[in-house]
Design an enzyme around this catalytic site. Structure first.
Site, PDB file in Angstrom:
ATOM      1  N   LYS A 110       9.523   2.822   0.578  1.00 42.19           N
ATOM      2  CA  LYS A 110       8.384   2.913   1.356  1.00 42.19           C
ATOM      3  C   LYS A 110       8.264   4.216   1.681  1.00 42.19           C
ATOM      4  O   LYS A 110       8.708   5.130   2.292  1.00 42.19           O
ATOM      5  CB  LYS A 110       8.881   2.178   2.795  1.00 42.19           C
ATOM      6  CG  LYS A 110       7.722   1.928   3.723  1.00 42.19           C
ATOM      7  CD  LYS A 110       7.884   0.980   4.704  1.00 42.19           C
ATOM      8  CE  LYS A 110       6.850   0.746   5.769  1.00 42.19           C
ATOM      9  NZ  LYS A 110       7.330  -0.028   6.870  1.00 42.19           N
ATOM     10  N   ASP A 118       9.087  -5.076   8.034  1.00 42.16           N
ATOM     11  CA  ASP A 118       8.038  -4.134   8.454  1.00 42.16           C
ATOM     12  C   ASP A 118       8.108  -3.784   9.808  1.00 42.16           C
ATOM     13  O   ASP A 118       7.342  -4.055  10.687  1.00 42.16           O
ATOM     14  CB  ASP A 118       6.714  -4.884   8.125  1.00 42.16           C
ATOM     15  CG  ASP A 118       6.324  -4.577   6.711  1.00 42.16           C
ATOM     16  OD1 ASP A 118       6.783  -3.957   5.809  1.00 42.16           O
ATOM     17  OD2 ASP A 118       5.561  -5.593   6.234  1.00 42.16           O
ATOM     18  N   ASP A 175       0.659 -11.207   6.728  1.00 39.98           N
ATOM     19  CA  ASP A 175       1.343 -10.369   5.471  1.00 39.98           C
ATOM     20  C   ASP A 175       2.663  -9.495   5.921  1.00 39.98           C
ATOM     21  O   ASP A 175       3.155  -9.041   5.289  1.00 39.98           O
ATOM     22  CB  ASP A 175       0.542  -9.273   5.232  1.00 39.98           C
ATOM     23  CG  ASP A 175      -0.206  -8.396   6.242  1.00 39.98           C
ATOM     24  OD1 ASP A 175      -0.568  -8.959   7.297  1.00 39.98           O
ATOM     25  OD2 ASP A 175       0.068  -7.168   5.957  1.00 39.98           O
ATOM     26  N   GLY A 219       0.797  -1.357   0.092  1.00 42.82           N
ATOM     27  CA  GLY A 219       0.088   0.011   0.000  1.00 42.82           C
ATOM     28  C   GLY A 219       0.917   1.222   0.150  1.00 42.82           C
ATOM     29  O   GLY A 219       0.359   2.457  -0.361  1.00 42.82           O
ATOM     30  N   ASP A 274      -2.961   7.059   2.582  1.00 41.35           N
ATOM     31  CA  ASP A 274      -2.348   8.121   1.586  1.00 41.35           C
ATOM     32  C   ASP A 274      -1.103   7.687   0.869  1.00 41.35           C
ATOM     33  O   ASP A 274      -0.381   8.220   0.180  1.00 41.35           O
ATOM     34  CB  ASP A 274      -2.104   9.214   2.464  1.00 41.35           C
ATOM     35  CG  ASP A 274      -1.221   9.113   3.615  1.00 41.35           C
ATOM     36  OD1 ASP A 274      -0.485   8.094   3.661  1.00 41.35           O
ATOM     37  OD2 ASP A 274      -1.139  10.052   4.713  1.00 41.35           O
TER      38      ASP A 274
END
Length: 736
Positions: A265, A432, A422, A242, A277
């Protein structure tokens, strides 16, 4: 400043190959490129149409949240960090807009990096990447961090220009450090640095729209991956990158078969952004940047961090108004367990998050699995050309790698905070970095994520959560494994599940789970226990494997840390100096020395008023007796050779960090950079330097009085401390 090579291998590689600007880094052969071997989103079917049609006529395809076609593994996406919702200005001079949709597409197209520009003038014998910039987007961008260790390890041929001259490490920056450069760098060095900033900020984009003969006639463009997953144990459907966009894949010069993927990122919206966003804030970017390299320095498998580019003119709304920052991270692969779940989702799944889920596409599952086995794992015991079955081996390899990873987490007190499927790498890399933390005062039940109200991802639950994620992978691949069993343990071929009914798929799934489930569970349990034991032996400078260590040494030590509320890492660091002769009174050692050693250990509590010193001392005496006997058994066994005590001490100090990336320190560094990036970036560079060499005796570790230290050394010493009591156990949220 000339960048020092990390090791002799990099030195040799760089002597054979000249350093080049980012746009001149090599692409790997077509066989090694993910985008040439997996299936693209049909809306962005190839780099040529992506460039000529999508970027020019329908750029909103990249920015609108949508479900990808079931066969797609990824979508081509151009970096475009912009405040969202987009502020689309009316025409100037004013005019009537008859086709609003067309007007919006044109506005987006003007903000896309699609205007060709001359790449750096440095020569290149490799496939030529073209550099593009936008017509109507030119925000301020400031390089505030660049990782020397990541450059040396992953991109040793990258010419950074004078970038490191602008990022000199200092906890106490001088007035001269506020200058952008030393003033002695050449125009070419500044140009190379600016190109690096432009690309790593998402301002400029690298593509080969028309295709290249050296790439088998195919082109190249940035991309984002599609994946799904379970979040906090609940199926979330399609998620995907995303706010992550991969901008390059490049081979390592010392091993062309090893390819590193470079990913931005926070570089803008993708089809997977849902209502978000696509941006990242400075706060979370600093946290990921520092921790990735800190984990690598501790020997924990991780994605790497290359750079931070701050966008001070771009506001981002989180829990407060913040500013945007783009992180560049590097890894051999960013494929997650969720990539497989997306192609073979659980049956009867219920949705509480996410944006829906496509039907299973088992052909896409086969393609992704074969790519993983061949290009990422390179398994010696599987030959795809010979038709060997690979589904079971893939699951077991993911299990082994992630068991090794989580064992290292536990041994070094790392808490991830959000181990959703994920967020679990198939390569066993920590990925992450959100609301993570390193253990301060030892608490096995500590929860570092304040969004985790039920403690699902608490420190002591992490191995079970890795097991949960691997079971999700097995569930996704089980139909394929079952089909391989039905074929006599041979690999499935193209179209293997075409026209197969649901009943047969269910039978294959059950057979696959039965075939692999218990073996996978056993591998995770045994690998985790073995790796954890080895890591704790390293921390306690014990070389011989003794099955009783967990019961007699490790667990009693952890129990004391918990009961006496002692600092986890500080206790291990102090134990590095323990020698049995302190206990035995040999070599002039006395009871006073032993009492002093135990008193020093007990200083590791932030709450001395709650400590029962007498009871704690008795417990430590008993444990040290056991530990000393265990140490002396290795002296008799000859595991250490000559200079026994000195060798053990060196080994222990090289396994127990002096510097730990604690929550209070992160918050302080973030505030310094937010308040004044010009000086804060130097503090950030020094903290990165300390994180990359965590075992060094920073701040002249020892008994030297503070007043004999330089101002820089005093800050180093403070940064190696436990910090204020109020920050112990500090929790972050997922928005980090």
């Amino acid at each position: 400043m000339i960048r020092a090579s990390r090791n002799a291998l990099n030195t040799a590689a760089m002597s054979r190959n000249a350093e080049v600007p980012f746009s001149k880094l090599s692409l790997p052969p077509s066989s090694h490129l993910l985008t040439h071997n997996l299936t693209p989103d049909p809306r962005t079917s190839d780099p040529a149409s992506f460039f000529s049609d999508v970027l020019s006529r329908t750029p909103s395809v990249q920015r609108r949240a949508r479900l990808l076609s079931p066969e797609a593994h990824f979508s081509y996406v151009n970096p475009m960090p912009l405040e969202f919702p987009y502020e689309i200005a009316p025409p100037d001079p004013p005019e009537v807009v008859t086709d609003k949709a067309e007007y919006i597409e044109q506005w987006l197209s003007d903000h896309e990096a699609r205007i060709p520009t001359e790449a750096s003038s440095a020569p290149s014998s490799n496939v030529h990447l073209h550099k593009y910039i936008p017509k109507s987007r030119n925000y301020r961008r400031e390089l505030i961090a660049l990782s020397e260790t990541c450059v040396n390890d992953c991109l040793p041929l990258l010419d950074c220009g004078d970038a490191f001259d602008t990022l000199k490490p200092a906890l106490v920056p001088s007035k001269s450090d506020k200058g952008e450069t030393s003033g002695s760098s050449s125009g070419e060095a500044q140009h190379v640095r600016q190109e690096l900033v432009d690309i790593l900020s998402g301002h400029a984009s690298l593509m080969i729209p028309e295709g290249s003969d050296r790439l088998g006639g195919k082109g190249f463009a940035p991309w984002s991956l599609r994946y799904s997953g379970h979040q906090f144990g609940v199926w979330a459907g399609q998620l995907g990158d995303g706010r992550a966009i991969s901008i390059l894949a490049t081979p390592h010069p010392s091993d062309p078969d090893t390819t590193y993927e470079v990913q931005l990122k926070g570089a803008g919206r993708t089809p997977f952004s849902r209502s978000a966003d696509g941006l990242a804030v400075l706060r979370s970017s600093i946290r990921e940047y520092l921790c990735s390299e800190a984990m690598h320095a501790l020997g924990i498998p991780t994605t790497r961090s290359l750079a931070l580019v701050y966008l001070p003119e771009m506001p981002v709304i989180r829990e407060r108004l913040e500013r945007a920052c783009v992180t560049t991270r590097v890894a051999e692969t960013f494929i997650r367990i969720g990539n497989f779940e997306a192609l073979s989702p659980p049956s009867r799944a219920m949705f509480f998050f996410g944006g829906g889920q496509q039907h299973a596409n088992y052909e896409a599952l086969r393609i992704l699995g074969e790519w993983t086995v061949k290009r990422i794992f390179k398994l010696d015991n599987v030959s795809l050309d010979a038709g060997d079955a690979w589904g079971k081996e893939l699951v077991l390899e993911v299990a082994r790698r992630n068991a090794r990873m989580v064992a290292a987490w536990q041994a070094y007190g790392f808490m991830h905070g959000v181990i959703n499927t994920d967020n679990v790498s198939i390569a066993g890399l920590t990925i992450d970095y959100g609301p993570y933390a390193f253990m301060d005062v030892f608490d096995p039940c500590h929860i570092c994520n304040h969004s985790d109200e039920e403690g699902r991802y608490a420190y002591n639950k992490q191995p079970n959560m890795i097991l949960y994620a691997c079971r999700a992978l097995l569930d996704a691949l089980a139909p394929l494994i079952g089909a391989e069993i039905a074929l006599g343990h041979k690999a499935v071929q193209r179209g293997w599940a075409d026209n197969v009914n649901d009943e047969t798929i269910s039978e294959w799934r059950a057979a696959g789970i039965k075939e692999v489930g218990s073996t996978m569970n056993q591998i995770i349990e045994s690998t985790c226990a073995s790796e954890y034991g080895m890591a704790l032996r390293r921390r306690l400078a014990l070389r011989r494997v003794d099955p009783s260590d967990q019961r007699t040494i490790f667990q009693p030590l952890l129990d004391m840390m918990e009961n006496h509320r002692l600092d986890f890492h500080g206790t291990f660091r102090k134990l590095a100096l323990f020698r049995p002769n302190i206990l035995r009174g040999d070599d002039g050692s006395s009871a006073t020395a032993l009492e002093g050693f135990i008193a020093e250990l007990l200083k590791g509590t932030p709450e001395p008023e709650r400590l029962d010193t007498g009871k704690a001392t008795e417990e430590w005496l008993a444990w040290l007796e056991t530990y000393a006997s265990r140490i002396e058994s290795e002296k008799i066994g000859g595991e250490w050779g000559e200079d026994f005590d000195e060798s053990r001490e060196r080994a222990a100090l090289s396994a127990n960090p002096r510097f730990v990336l604690r929550q209070w320190l992160l918050e302080e560094v973030i505030k310094k950079v937010e308040d004044d990036p010009a000086t804060g970036k130097h503090v950030l560079a020094k903290v990165m330097q300390m994180a990359c060499s965590p075992f060094k005796p920073w701040g002249r570790e020892g008994d030297t009085p503070d007043n004999e230290l330089s101002e820089e050394e005093r800050e180093e010493r403070r940064y190696c401390g436990l910090g204020e009591r109020r920050m112990l156990g500090f929790q972050c949220s997922c928005s980090s």
